[in-house]
Scaffold this motif. Structure first.
Motif, PDB file in Angstrom:
ATOM      1  N   SER A   1       8.716  14.525  -3.576  1.00  0.00           N
ATOM      2  CA  SER A   1       7.390  14.024  -3.997  1.00  0.00           C
ATOM      3  C   SER A   1       7.455  12.486  -3.744  1.00  0.00           C
ATOM      4  N   TYR A   2       8.347  11.786  -4.182  1.00  0.00           N
ATOM      5  CA  TYR A   2       8.211  10.274  -4.046  1.00  0.00           C
ATOM      6  C   TYR A   2       8.281  10.088  -2.546  1.00  0.00           C
ATOM      7  N   ASP A   3       8.958  10.620  -1.599  1.00  0.00           N
ATOM      8  CA  ASP A   3       8.660  10.242  -0.177  1.00  0.00           C
ATOM      9  C   ASP A   3       7.398  10.707   0.456  1.00  0.00           C
ATOM     10  N   ALA A   4       6.776  11.820  -0.155  1.00  0.00           N
ATOM     11  CA  ALA A   4       5.540  12.323   0.229  1.00  0.00           C
ATOM     12  C   ALA A   4       4.327  11.000   0.168  1.00  0.00           C
ATOM     13  N   VAL A   5       4.461  10.263  -0.933  1.00  0.00           N
ATOM     14  CA  VAL A   5       3.536   9.390  -1.385  1.00  0.00           C
ATOM     15  C   VAL A   5       3.794   8.215  -0.519  1.00  0.00           C
ATOM     16  N   ILE A   6       4.960   7.977  -0.429  1.00  0.00           N
ATOM     17  CA  ILE A   6       5.488   6.821   0.517  1.00  0.00           C
ATOM     18  C   ILE A   6       5.063   6.765   2.002  1.00  0.00           C
ATOM     19  N   LEU A   7       5.351   7.972   2.497  1.00  0.00           N
ATOM     20  CA  LEU A   7       4.930   8.252   3.895  1.00  0.00           C
ATOM     21  C   LEU A   7       3.496   8.289   4.028  1.00  0.00           C
ATOM     22  N   LEU A   8       2.799   8.527   3.019  1.00  0.00           N
ATOM     23  CA  LEU A   8       1.261   8.754   3.277  1.00  0.00           C
ATOM     24  C   LEU A   8       0.765   6.986   3.313  1.00  0.00           C
ATOM     25  N   ALA A   9       1.185   6.520   2.370  1.00  0.00           N
ATOM     26  CA  ALA A   9       0.992   5.123   2.193  1.00  0.00           C
ATOM     27  C   ALA A   9       1.178   4.336   3.704  1.00  0.00           C
ATOM     28  N   LEU A  10       2.330   4.554   4.195  1.00  0.00           N
ATOM     29  CA  LEU A  10       3.000   3.911   5.492  1.00  0.00           C
ATOM     30  C   LEU A  10       2.111   4.485   6.639  1.00  0.00           C
TER      31      LEU A  10
ATOM     32  N   ALA B   1       6.563  -1.466   5.335  1.00  0.00           N
ATOM     33  CA  ALA B   1       5.319  -1.959   5.523  1.00  0.00           C
ATOM     34  C   ALA B   1       5.508  -3.190   5.996  1.00  0.00           C
ATOM     35  N   GLU B   2       6.467  -4.193   5.737  1.00  0.00           N
ATOM     36  CA  GLU B   2       6.658  -5.152   6.633  1.00  0.00           C
ATOM     37  C   GLU B   2       6.477  -5.271   7.988  1.00  0.00           C
ATOM     38  N   ILE B   3       7.662  -4.105   8.337  1.00  0.00           N
ATOM     39  CA  ILE B   3       7.375  -3.926   9.694  1.00  0.00           C
ATOM     40  C   ILE B   3       6.083  -3.504  10.555  1.00  0.00           C
ATOM     41  N   ILE B   4       5.513  -2.552   9.930  1.00  0.00           N
ATOM     42  CA  ILE B   4       4.107  -2.247  10.433  1.00  0.00           C
ATOM     43  C   ILE B   4       3.163  -3.492  10.220  1.00  0.00           C
ATOM     44  N   ASN B   5       3.267  -4.334   8.978  1.00  0.00           N
ATOM     45  CA  ASN B   5       2.315  -5.442   9.231  1.00  0.00           C
ATOM     46  C   ASN B   5       2.569  -6.275  10.342  1.00  0.00           C
ATOM     47  N   GLY B   6       3.883  -6.515  10.661  1.00  0.00           N
ATOM     48  CA  GLY B   6       4.158  -7.244  11.487  1.00  0.00           C
ATOM     49  C   GLY B   6       3.999  -6.964  12.990  1.00  0.00           C
ATOM     50  N   GLY B   7       3.483  -5.694  13.129  1.00  0.00           N
ATOM     51  CA  GLY B   7       2.771  -5.097  14.536  1.00  0.00           C
ATOM     52  C   GLY B   7       4.111  -4.259  15.207  1.00  0.00           C
ATOM     53  N   GLY B   8       4.948  -3.807  14.390  1.00  0.00           N
ATOM     54  CA  GLY B   8       6.156  -2.968  14.679  1.00  0.00           C
ATOM     55  C   GLY B   8       6.014  -1.509  14.331  1.00  0.00           C
ATOM     56  N   ASP B   9       6.977  -0.677  14.687  1.00  0.00           N
ATOM     57  CA  ASP B   9       6.961   0.641  14.465  1.00  0.00           C
ATOM     58  C   ASP B   9       8.222   0.871  13.211  1.00  0.00           C
ATOM     59  N   ALA B  10       7.645   1.653  12.361  1.00  0.00           N
ATOM     60  CA  ALA B  10       8.626   1.772  11.236  1.00  0.00           C
ATOM     61  C   ALA B  10       9.124   3.280  11.381  1.00  0.00           C
TER      62      ALA B  10
ATOM     63  N   ASP C   1      13.288   6.565   6.465  1.00  0.00           N
ATOM     64  CA  ASP C   1      14.466   7.536   5.975  1.00  0.00           C
ATOM     65  C   ASP C   1      14.107   7.580   4.482  1.00  0.00           C
ATOM     66  N   GLY C   2      13.949   8.546   3.888  1.00  0.00           N
ATOM     67  CA  GLY C   2      13.554   8.596   2.660  1.00  0.00           C
ATOM     68  C   GLY C   2      14.817   9.051   1.640  1.00  0.00           C
ATOM     69  N   VAL C   3      14.331   9.080   0.214  1.00  0.00           N
ATOM     70  CA  VAL C   3      15.456   9.342  -0.711  1.00  0.00           C
ATOM     71  C   VAL C   3      15.779  10.898  -0.590  1.00  0.00           C
ATOM     72  N   SER C   4      14.944  11.726   0.005  1.00  0.00           N
ATOM     73  CA  SER C   4      15.118  13.153   0.097  1.00  0.00           C
ATOM     74  C   SER C   4      15.817  13.513   1.284  1.00  0.00           C
ATOM     75  N   GLY C   5      15.909  12.391   2.416  1.00  0.00           N
ATOM     76  CA  GLY C   5      16.751  12.486   3.548  1.00  0.00           C
ATOM     77  C   GLY C   5      16.008  12.015   4.705  1.00  0.00           C
TER      78      GLY C   5
ATOM     79  N   GLY D   1      10.870   3.394  16.610  1.00  0.00           N
ATOM     80  CA  GLY D   1      10.767   2.818  15.393  1.00  0.00           C
ATOM     81  C   GLY D   1      12.017   2.114  15.020  1.00  0.00           C
ATOM     82  N   GLU D   2      11.845   1.472  14.009  1.00  0.00           N
ATOM     83  CA  GLU D   2      12.858   0.765  13.322  1.00  0.00           C
ATOM     84  C   GLU D   2      13.322   1.203  11.912  1.00  0.00           C
ATOM     85  N   LYS D   3      14.709   1.611  11.763  1.00  0.00           N
ATOM     86  CA  LYS D   3      14.858   2.355  10.634  1.00  0.00           C
ATOM     87  C   LYS D   3      14.492   1.367   9.316  1.00  0.00           C
ATOM     88  N   CYS D   4      14.301   2.181   8.331  1.00  0.00           N
ATOM     89  CA  CYS D   4      13.873   1.456   6.979  1.00  0.00           C
ATOM     90  C   CYS D   4      14.049   2.378   6.081  1.00  0.00           C
ATOM     91  N   THR D   5      14.412   1.982   4.796  1.00  0.00           N
ATOM     92  CA  THR D   5      14.503   3.033   3.538  1.00  0.00           C
ATOM     93  C   THR D   5      13.603   2.512   2.383  1.00  0.00           C
TER      94      THR D   5
END
Length: 422
Positions: free
Chosen positions: A331-340, A377-386, A389-393, A367-371
């Motif tokens: 559930s946590y990862d779902a919200v993080i992914l929606l925001a990203l 968000a910093e990667i995306i805001n900097g123009g990159g691709d994120a 990799d979530g808490v659930s996998g 994309g650049e790995k981030c957890t």
């Protein structure tokens, strides 16, 4: 052991979480509307802060209500971290109850959530429940994102590209469970099965795996949501004298357990994600000693830091201490992914977010790995691709919104009727 495989109630206690965004209510729809109309075609945040409204259709009532607290906690915790990061997006959560197919809470809750102009709904936990309203949600150009649906019915469902899940299909859990039972030396198997898309689907794949390993399923009676007596199903299975019994149920298992263990050794019982719970003193000590179970997700014993933080957050919001953590990480990862995905799309429009979800999960292969949300968000805001990799996998969505990498954990009950990693 853990098996790794590539496969595919109320909100009174959470006032403090939403206090910071309550004042934004008057402008939330304006911001959402502007973002939806002027998404950044180049990808990434255009510099205008977004307000993303997410609804929840998670079980506060019904036969999966025991999963409600960890799932709601996961959503709320993710929202709090995203809002605290202040990196171009604010999450507003509108809570709802999915109920089950007996009380049908979703019949009033889903229209209410959609009337709030949410961009996505996180839920339901039950596959059978999600199937009752998925058409209504996607017809409104709204994402349906489940942290717990495992039925294979969703893989090829006509969902306009708006359905996603962080839990893997039961094709994988059934394979792991069926093989586990066979590896334990059992040659015959009885199953008691919930008669819905989740129960019959998981039973199908468990049976296929068990029989492919040389076993035989000797009984598989079903029951319906809302049933309160299971004597007939238990008697049918026991009469076949199986080596093992798997209970593919939801919370009805609490009613079944005393009658099953009075006639069958607990160490030959198997549970699944729909009913694996820490039963504790609900039964006499030793009632379930040696029983085993499976559920999708990173092994709970390896999630110590996350579950500790999740519980501390939840208690800090005035809620009761968590005793279950199943699907909290998903559930946590779902919200993080929606925001990203909203950040990448530069929009809070449902279809625009959906188009970006595969990419931010790493499903596009770039994309650049981030957890963490902040790092991604910093990667995306900097123009990159994120690539989150979530808490659930790792998650890594395919083109139909299914995770392509998943973990199935296996567990065993101790004398205290609680489970730990096997």
């Amino acid at each position: 052991m853990s098996v790794f495989a590539n496969a595919h109630a109320g909100s009174r206690g959470r006032k403090s979480l939403y206090a910071g965004i309550a004042g934004l209510g008057a402008v939330a729809l304006v911001l959402s509307g502007c973002a939806a109309d002027s998404g950044n075609s180049n990808g990434g945040n255009s510099g205008e802060d977004l307000t993303l409204k997410i609804g929840t259709a998670l079980p506060q009532t019904g036969n999966l209500a025991f999963l409600g607290p960890p799932e709601n906690a996961g959503v709320a915790y993710a929202a709090s971290l995203i809002n605290e990061a202040d990196l171009g997006i604010t999450i507003e959560v509108v809570e709802g109850d999915s109920g089950d197919t007996d009380n049908k809470a979703y019949e009033t809750e889903i229209p209410r959530l959609l009337s709030e102009d949410v961009s996505a709904i996180v839920g339901a936990a039950s596959s059978g429940v999600s199937l009752q309203f998925i058409d209504e949600v996607v017809a409104a150009d709204t994402i349906l994102f489940s942290p717990a649906n495992t039925s294979d019915a969703f893989t090829m469902y006509e969902d306009n590209g708006l359905y996603f899940r962080t839990a893997p299909s039961d094709v994988l859990q059934g394979e792991v469970l069926g093989n586990l039972i066979a590896e334990d030396g059992h040659e015959t198997l009885g199953m008691i099965v919930l008669n819905d898309s989740y129960g019959t689907g998981l039973a199908k794949y468990t049976k296929e795996a068990f029989e492919a390993a040389g076993g035989k399923v000797v009984a598989e009676p079903t029951y319906n949501t809302g049933d309160t007596s299971f004597d007939a199903q238990i008697s049918e299975v026991i009469a076949q004298d199986p080596d093992a019994i798997v209970l593919i149920t939801f919370e009805e298992v609490k009613t079944m357990i005393p009658n099953v263990v009075s006639a069958f050794p607990a160490e030959n019982l198997y549970f699944v994600d729909g009913n694996l719970a820490n039963f504790g003193d609900q039964y006499p000590a030793g009632t379930l000693t040696g029983a085993k179970g499976t559920f999708p997700g990173t092994n709970v014993d390896t999630l110590g830091d996350f579950t500790t933080a999740l519980n501390e957050f939840w208690v800090g919001e005035g809620e009761k201490e968590l005793t279950e953590f199943t699907y909290g990480a998903e559930s946590y990862d779902a919200v993080i992914l929606l925001a990203l995905a909203a950040l990448k799309a530069g929009s809070t429009d449902g279809p625009a977010i959906a188009e970006a979800l595969q990419a931010v999960s790493g499903g596009s292969g770039d994309g650049e790995k981030c957890t963490t949300f902040a790092d991604c968000a910093e990667i995306i805001n900097g123009g990159g691709d994120a690539d989150y990799d979530g808490v659930s996998g790792p998650i890594t969505f395919n083109e139909v919104g299914d995770p392509t990498e998943a973990t199935i954990g296996t567990y065993i009950f101790g004398e205290d009727n609680n489970y730990s990693a096997y």
